[in-house]
Write an enzyme that holds these catalytic residues in place. Structure first.
Site, short mmCIF file in Angstrom:
data_model
loop_
_atom_site.label_atom_id
_atom_site.label_comp_id
_atom_site.label_asym_id
_atom_site.label_seq_id
_atom_site.Cartn_x
_atom_site.Cartn_y
_atom_site.Cartn_z
N GLU A 170 0.80 -1.24 0.00
CA GLU A 170 0.00 0.00 0.00
C GLU A 170 0.83 1.29 0.00
OE1 GLU A 170 -2.78 -0.36 3.24
OE2 GLU A 170 -3.75 -2.10 2.37
N ASN A 212 2.15 -5.15 -3.20
CA ASN A 212 0.75 -5.51 -2.91
C ASN A 212 -0.07 -4.26 -2.60
OD1 ASN A 212 -1.08 -7.81 -2.28
ND2 ASN A 212 -1.04 -7.01 -0.17
N HIS A 248 -10.22 -6.29 -2.22
CA HIS A 248 -11.25 -6.06 -1.18
C HIS A 248 -12.42 -5.37 -1.87
CE1 HIS A 248 -8.90 -7.40 2.19
NE2 HIS A 248 -7.88 -6.63 1.85
N GLU A 278 -6.05 -10.88 -1.18
CA GLU A 278 -6.87 -10.63 0.01
C GLU A 278 -8.36 -10.55 -0.34
OE1 GLU A 278 -5.36 -7.30 2.31
OE2 GLU A 278 -3.28 -7.82 1.88
N ASP A 280 -12.11 -10.42 -0.61
CA ASP A 280 -13.37 -10.53 0.13
C ASP A 280 -14.38 -9.59 -0.53
OD1 ASP A 280 -12.53 -8.05 1.17
OD2 ASP A 280 -12.31 -8.77 3.23
C1 XIL Z 1 -6.01 -6.42 8.45
C2 XIL Z 1 -6.25 -7.58 9.40
O1 XIL Z 1 -7.11 -8.52 8.80
C3 XIL Z 1 -6.84 -7.06 10.69
O2 XIL Z 1 -7.00 -8.10 11.63
C4 XIL Z 1 -5.94 -5.97 11.26
O3 XIL Z 1 -6.52 -5.42 12.42
C5 XIL Z 1 -5.73 -4.87 10.23
O4 XIL Z 1 -5.20 -5.44 9.07
N1 XIL Z 1 -4.96 -4.78 3.76
C6 XIL Z 1 -3.90 -5.54 4.20
C7 XIL Z 1 -4.06 -6.40 5.38
O5 XIL Z 1 -2.87 -5.59 3.52
O6 XIL Z 1 -2.86 -6.53 6.10
C8 XIL Z 1 -5.15 -5.92 6.29
O7 XIL Z 1 -5.35 -6.88 7.31
C9 XIL Z 1 -6.42 -5.68 5.51
C10 XIL Z 1 -6.21 -4.62 4.46
#
Ligand code: XIL
Length: 360
Positions: A170, A212, A248, A278, A280
């Site tokens: 990020e 990422n 996401h 990631e 969802d």
């Molecule tokens: C999130 C975790 O799932 C949570 O438990 C934590 O509190 C915050 O981070 N992008 C990412 C991940 O790269 O590391 C994040 O994970 C979600 C967003």
């Protein structure tokens, strides 16, 4: 931090797990009632369809829930795992030069035993940093040496585990400018290439080094900035192997199959491997309607389908599979139900949509 919040939520989770779990027959207006053999598991189907894995993030807060762990480490469902939190800086180097692998190993050890692959996440990120590092009083050489020492120690600790490392997470704003993180402010944008150089120096050659980010699943200002970073690295021979599309998504706003294909093609033209790291798909409002459940299933299916069809996409990781441990409700209050398994460990429509698509 949120991990504490999640721990507080554990009490309610144990009550939830007592509920009986329903089979496929309870779901899917489209008649997903097929024999059990039709649904041998997401990783089994993903591999048959040509992907390297279908995986999940796993969080530490529910490792005492055997219903959770038996799915998380079921290799038929998930051939790959990512520790959701345990490899982040605040947990791995809580004091300067003092390293702690406990949280990560709680996930990595059972993954080794289950012969699941591990993606490692993440060396450099602007949040979940330990308090000792998060100030700008460092000189540039000091922070560079802190960065190198962190990457060196963590890379060595997990050297045989990681098929890939998210080296930098990020680093860009939505408009494609650099995010003004502590590393950016003290070191300048070179912190990104330094992180990749250090990662290459201390990981085995076979470990894939990824950039990422989120909202780079379409061709837009942010993904174009990542493409520029890749081109610049290639011109100057700075190592980078892949781009992680976090994926996401939100029901009603998720990118189309074609948009996802287009961005993966853009990275393929740059010889970049990609993965959905990631995935969802959250509901923007709750409670959800049946129609929203189907829209969610379609978004999940289209994402996995795009990864299956793109030449350079090697696998999909969901950012946890069980709603009670999803990060979404904590980060986006009022939103949720983003995972493939519901509170009662029932598989949702999305699970069957993905499976049916992979079986095509
Ligand atoms: C999130 C975790 O799932 C949570 O438990 C934590 O509190 C915050 O981070 N992008 C990412 C991940 O790269 O590391 C994040 O994970 C979600 C967003």
């Amino acid at each position: 931090m949120k991990v504490t919040a999640t721990l507080a939520a554990l009490a309610s989770i144990s009550a939830v797990t007592a509920a009986p779990s329903g089979g496929p027959g309870r779901h899917g207006p489209g008649g997903h009632h097929g024999p059990k053999g039709k649904y041998p598991g997401l990783d089994v189907l993903a591999k048959r369809a040509g992907l390297q894995y279908f995986g999940t993030a796993i969080d530490n807060v529910v490792l005492n829930n055997t219903q959770y762990t038996s799915i998380a480490h079921n290799k038929s469902e998930f051939g790959q795992v990512t520790p959701s939190n345990g490899m982040k800086w605040m947990f791995t180097e809580p004091e300067r030069g003092v390293f702690n692998w406990t949280a990560a190993l709680e996930i990595v050890k059972p993954a080794r035993k289950a012969r699941q692959l591990t993606r490692c996440h993440a060396f450099v990120w602007h949040t979940q940093l330990p308090a000792w590092i998060d100030h700008t009083n460092w000189t540039k050489p000091e922070l560079v040496s802190i960065l190198e020492n962190h990457i060196k120690n963590e890379a060595r600790a997990f050297k045989d585990d990681c098929i890939a490392w998210d080296v930098v997470n990020e680093a860009f704003n939505e408009d494609g400018t650099y995010r003004e993180t502590i590393f950016y402010k003290v070191i300048g944008k070179e912190y990104i290439e330094l992180a990749f150089k250090f990662a290459r120096k201390y990981t085995p050659r076979k470990t894939m080094l990824y950039y990422n980010d989120y909202n780079i699943e379409t061709v837009n200002n942010k993904s174009l900035a990542v493409a520029e970073l890749v081109k610049d690295f290639q011109r100057r021979r700075i190592p980078i192997d892949g781009v992680g599309l976090q994926a996401h998504y939100t029901v009603g706003r998720s990118p189309s199959y074609q948009q996802q294909m287009d961005v993966m093609k853009m990275f393929n033209d740059l010889k970049m491997e990609v993965a959905m790291t990631e995935l969802d798909v959250r509901q923007p409002t709750l409670p959800e309607t049946q129609e929203m459940r189907i829209q969610q299933a379609e978004a999940y299916r289209d994402a996995v389908k795009a990864c299956r069809d793109a030449k350079n996409c090697i696998g999909v990781t969901v950012w946890d599979f069980w709603d009670p441990v999803s990060w979404v409700p904590y980060t986006f209050p009022g939103q949720g139900n983003a995972c493939l398994w519901d509170d009662n460990f029932n598989k949702k429509e999305a699970y069957y949509y993905i499976s049916d698509m992979l079986r095509e």
